[in-house]
Design a protein around this motif. Structure first.
Motif, PDB file in Angstrom:
ATOM      1  N   THR A 224      65.920 -42.676  -1.173  1.00 21.77           N
ATOM      2  CA  THR A 224      65.350 -43.587  -1.699  1.00 21.77           C
ATOM      3  C   THR A 224      64.177 -44.363  -0.854  1.00 21.77           C
ATOM      4  OG1 THR A 224      66.930 -44.088  -3.326  1.00 21.77           O
ATOM      5  CG2 THR A 224      65.422 -45.839  -2.926  1.00 21.77           C
ATOM      6  N   ASP A 225      62.944 -44.675  -1.360  1.00 23.26           N
ATOM      7  CA  ASP A 225      62.039 -45.463  -0.711  1.00 23.26           C
ATOM      8  C   ASP A 225      61.157 -46.319  -1.475  1.00 23.26           C
ATOM      9  OD1 ASP A 225      60.738 -46.279   1.671  1.00 23.26           O
ATOM     10  OD2 ASP A 225      59.259 -44.421   1.967  1.00 23.26           O
ATOM     11  N   VAL A 226      60.544 -47.184  -0.878  1.00 21.46           N
ATOM     12  CA  VAL A 226      59.656 -47.950  -1.482  1.00 21.46           C
ATOM     13  C   VAL A 226      58.495 -47.262  -2.232  1.00 21.46           C
ATOM     14  CG1 VAL A 226      58.164 -50.100  -1.713  1.00 21.46           C
ATOM     15  CG2 VAL A 226      60.226 -50.047  -0.059  1.00 21.46           C
ATOM     16  N   ALA A 227      58.343 -47.401  -3.567  1.00 21.80           N
ATOM     17  CA  ALA A 227      57.118 -46.758  -4.225  1.00 21.80           C
ATOM     18  C   ALA A 227      55.894 -47.437  -3.665  1.00 21.80           C
ATOM     19  CB  ALA A 227      57.240 -46.904  -5.714  1.00 21.80           C
ATOM     20  N   ASP A 228      54.887 -46.910  -3.764  1.00 18.49           N
ATOM     21  CA  ASP A 228      53.652 -47.378  -3.278  1.00 18.49           C
ATOM     22  C   ASP A 228      53.244 -48.545  -4.053  1.00 18.49           C
ATOM     23  OD1 ASP A 228      51.295 -47.818  -2.117  1.00 18.49           O
ATOM     24  OD2 ASP A 228      50.405 -46.036  -2.640  1.00 18.49           O
ATOM     25  N   PRO A 229      53.308 -49.833  -3.346  1.00 19.53           N
ATOM     26  CA  PRO A 229      52.867 -50.889  -4.109  1.00 19.53           C
ATOM     27  C   PRO A 229      51.205 -50.866  -4.581  1.00 19.53           C
ATOM     28  CG  PRO A 229      54.075 -51.507  -2.287  1.00 19.53           C
ATOM     29  CD  PRO A 229      53.599 -50.031  -1.965  1.00 19.53           C
ATOM     30  N   GLN A 230      50.632 -50.325  -3.796  1.00 18.28           N
ATOM     31  CA  GLN A 230      49.075 -50.318  -4.110  1.00 18.28           C
ATOM     32  C   GLN A 230      48.841 -49.492  -5.403  1.00 18.28           C
ATOM     33  OE1 GLN A 230      46.693 -48.830  -0.740  1.00 18.28           O
ATOM     34  NE2 GLN A 230      47.972 -50.387   0.805  1.00 18.28           N
ATOM     35  N   ALA A 231      49.659 -48.546  -5.929  1.00 24.60           N
ATOM     36  CA  ALA A 231      49.473 -47.949  -7.127  1.00 24.60           C
ATOM     37  C   ALA A 231      49.738 -48.718  -8.396  1.00 24.60           C
ATOM     38  CB  ALA A 231      50.397 -46.879  -7.348  1.00 24.60           C
ATOM     39  N   TYR A 232      50.014 -50.182  -8.028  1.00 23.20           N
ATOM     40  CA  TYR A 232      50.334 -51.037  -9.389  1.00 23.20           C
ATOM     41  C   TYR A 232      49.642 -52.400  -9.052  1.00 23.20           C
ATOM     42  CZ  TYR A 232      53.931 -47.569  -9.728  1.00 23.20           C
ATOM     43  OH  TYR A 232      54.753 -46.366  -9.634  1.00 23.20           O
ATOM     44  N   SER A 233      49.434 -53.176 -10.185  1.00 23.27           N
ATOM     45  CA  SER A 233      48.631 -54.392  -9.850  1.00 23.27           C
ATOM     46  C   SER A 233      49.562 -55.598 -10.203  1.00 23.27           C
ATOM     47  CB  SER A 233      47.498 -54.447 -10.800  1.00 23.27           C
ATOM     48  OG  SER A 233      47.949 -54.311 -12.092  1.00 23.27           O
ATOM     49  N   ASP A 234      50.905 -55.435 -10.722  1.00 23.92           N
ATOM     50  CA  ASP A 234      51.815 -56.474 -11.074  1.00 23.92           C
ATOM     51  C   ASP A 234      52.617 -56.982 -10.030  1.00 23.92           C
ATOM     52  OD1 ASP A 234      53.411 -54.345 -10.803  1.00 23.92           O
ATOM     53  OD2 ASP A 234      54.022 -54.182 -12.921  1.00 23.92           O
ATOM     54  N   ARG A 235      52.747 -56.358  -9.026  1.00 24.54           N
ATOM     55  CA  ARG A 235      53.435 -56.810  -7.771  1.00 24.54           C
ATOM     56  C   ARG A 235      54.684 -56.906  -7.947  1.00 24.54           C
ATOM     57  NH1 ARG A 235      50.004 -58.610  -3.953  1.00 24.54           N
ATOM     58  NH2 ARG A 235      51.931 -59.692  -2.734  1.00 24.54           N
ATOM     59  N   GLN A 236      55.249 -55.986  -8.968  1.00 24.79           N
ATOM     60  CA  GLN A 236      56.947 -55.958  -9.096  1.00 24.79           C
ATOM     61  C   GLN A 236      57.395 -55.105  -8.051  1.00 24.79           C
ATOM     62  OE1 GLN A 236      57.463 -55.119 -13.191  1.00 24.79           O
ATOM     63  NE2 GLN A 236      57.170 -57.143 -14.021  1.00 24.79           N
ATOM     64  N   ARG A 237      58.672 -54.955  -7.845  1.00 23.29           N
ATOM     65  CA  ARG A 237      59.284 -54.058  -6.888  1.00 23.29           C
ATOM     66  C   ARG A 237      59.754 -52.762  -7.456  1.00 23.29           C
ATOM     67  NH1 ARG A 237      60.162 -53.565  -1.304  1.00 23.29           N
ATOM     68  NH2 ARG A 237      62.469 -53.322  -0.687  1.00 23.29           N
ATOM     69  N   ARG A 238      59.234 -51.662  -7.114  1.00 24.29           N
ATOM     70  CA  ARG A 238      59.599 -50.426  -7.592  1.00 24.29           C
ATOM     71  C   ARG A 238      60.115 -49.402  -6.287  1.00 24.29           C
ATOM     72  NH1 ARG A 238      55.349 -52.074 -10.360  1.00 24.29           N
ATOM     73  NH2 ARG A 238      55.358 -51.752 -12.418  1.00 24.29           N
ATOM     74  N   LEU A 239      61.222 -48.809  -6.764  1.00 26.11           N
ATOM     75  CA  LEU A 239      61.848 -47.829  -5.539  1.00 26.11           C
ATOM     76  C   LEU A 239      61.550 -46.466  -6.313  1.00 26.11           C
ATOM     77  CD1 LEU A 239      64.847 -49.751  -4.395  1.00 26.11           C
ATOM     78  CD2 LEU A 239      62.429 -49.949  -3.544  1.00 26.11           C
ATOM     79  N   ILE A 240      61.288 -45.509  -5.432  1.00 26.54           N
ATOM     80  CA  ILE A 240      61.258 -43.961  -5.707  1.00 26.54           C
ATOM     81  C   ILE A 240      62.534 -43.340  -4.842  1.00 26.54           C
ATOM     82  CG2 ILE A 240      59.595 -43.549  -4.085  1.00 26.54           C
ATOM     83  CD1 ILE A 240      58.494 -41.524  -5.760  1.00 26.54           C
ATOM     84  N   SER A 241      63.261 -42.685  -5.926  1.00 27.01           N
ATOM     85  CA  SER A 241      64.407 -41.921  -5.382  1.00 27.01           C
ATOM     86  C   SER A 241      64.013 -40.609  -5.841  1.00 27.01           C
ATOM     87  CB  SER A 241      65.827 -42.129  -6.327  1.00 27.01           C
ATOM     88  OG  SER A 241      66.190 -43.637  -5.806  1.00 27.01           O
ATOM     89  N   LEU A 242      64.438 -39.654  -4.852  1.00 32.55           N
ATOM     90  CA  LEU A 242      64.526 -38.193  -4.769  1.00 32.55           C
ATOM     91  C   LEU A 242      65.869 -37.624  -5.049  1.00 32.55           C
ATOM     92  CD1 LEU A 242      61.896 -37.215  -2.060  1.00 32.55           C
ATOM     93  CD2 LEU A 242      61.518 -37.770  -4.422  1.00 32.55           C
ATOM     94  N   TYR A 243      66.027 -36.458  -5.904  1.00 33.52           N
ATOM     95  CA  TYR A 243      67.109 -35.843  -6.183  1.00 33.52           C
ATOM     96  C   TYR A 243      66.731 -34.328  -6.462  1.00 33.52           C
ATOM     97  CZ  TYR A 243      68.133 -40.446  -8.418  1.00 33.52           C
ATOM     98  OH  TYR A 243      68.618 -41.953  -8.607  1.00 33.52           O
ATOM     99  N   TYR A 244      68.019 -33.692  -6.274  1.00 29.89           N
ATOM    100  CA  TYR A 244      67.590 -32.130  -6.522  1.00 29.89           C
ATOM    101  C   TYR A 244      68.477 -31.713  -7.718  1.00 29.89           C
ATOM    102  CZ  TYR A 244      66.458 -27.443  -5.137  1.00 29.89           C
ATOM    103  OH  TYR A 244      66.158 -25.992  -5.402  1.00 29.89           O
TER     104      TYR A 244
END
Length: 281
Positions: A133-153
């Motif tokens: 899991t890592d922090v999703a790129d905040p620059q891709a959004y304009s609402d300043r909400q907290r998003r995380l990106i998880s990788l799975y297989y």
């Protein structure tokens, strides 16, 4: 993966870590010293992966990039198997570093999504195999909400799955899949690959080499003298014997004995998708 080390015998590190019975015997990373490389990706639809280590998500130049959190546990105490994981009382700002509490929370939220339940983990059980899991790129959004990106297989389809969870709202916002991408293996995948190798017909030379290095000790998956690392393996034009690796999930092991010599494991690749141990040249 640790930095390059040269050993007097056996392999040198490359220049760049059944069901209930197998699973019950898996060792913890604290005991084995398994190195789990972390993976991350840019937000939105695109998935960006490297063979052994995935790239970090982009962040503001003034902010130190977060450190991806890999699978601390993919066994019975994993967040995906909890009855409930509380939302953190305080949601971090968009660029803040990761915390263990929010990773547990987004892993739990992700596990409630139908895409997670439809997948299969490395043990053949329902549910995607968590990778990192890592922090999703905040620059891709304009609402300043907290998003995380998880990788799975997903071992059912041999696909890497990227899931973005909005930690602010507690919602899964996107699920994307990519085939032919192989992020670094987790603790559980590395440990299982080691057990499969030692249980295979190919194990005897490795067992004999370990005995010679340790004065006759027997090599088992629980041997405390062995420190394991592993990397994902993708075949290329110069490799023969593991042609399906890259589509299938394959790993190559490094086994260091007592901080010194490396056992000769570079001639083997473990295909975790098929549970086969392959000899390569």
């Amino acid at each position: 993966m640790t930095e390059q080390q040269l050993s007097p015998e056996g392999d040198s590190p490359p220049p760049s870590r059944q069901r209930p019975t197998l699973r019950g015997r898996l060792l913890t990373p604290r005991i084995l010293g398994i190195g789990s490389a972390a993976a991350a990706a840019a937000a939105a639809v695109a998935l960006v992966f490297a063979t052994q280590t995935a790239v970090q998500a982009t962040s503001s130049p003034e902010i130190t990039a977060s450190t991806p959190i890999a699978a601390d546990s993919t066994d019975e105490d994993a967040p995906e198997k909890a009855e409930e994981v509380a939302k953190p009382e305080k949601i971090a700002a968009a660029y803040d570093a990761l915390s263990g509490a929010e990773v547990e929370y987004v892993r739990f939220v992700g596990a409630q999504d139908a895409a997670f339940a439809a997948g299969e983990d490395v043990f053949g059980e329902p549910g995607l195999q968590f990778l990192s899991t890592d922090v999703a790129d905040p620059q891709a959004y304009s609402d300043r909400q907290r998003r995380l990106i998880s990788l799975y297989y997903d071992y059912a389809t041999n696909e890497t799955v990227s899931m973005i969870v909005n930690a602010t709202t507690g919602a899964v916002e996107s699920v994307d899949r990519a085939s032919g991408t192989q992020p670094a293996p987790t603790d559980a995948e590395t440990s299982l690959a080691w057990e499969l190798l030692l249980d295979s017909d190919a194990a005897q030379p490795v067992v004999d080499e370990f005995a010679a290095l340790t004065g006759g000790s027997a090599l088992t998956p629980a041997s405390a003298e062995v420190i394991l690392t592993a990397h994902s393996f993708v075949t290329d034009a110069g490799s023969f014997g593991a042609e399906s690796c890259g589509v299938d999930r394959c790993v190559q092991l490094l086994a260091q004995v007592d901080g010194g010599a490396f056992l000769t494991t570079s001639t083997y690749v473990v295909n975790l998708s098929t549970r086969a141990v392959l000899s390569i040249s």
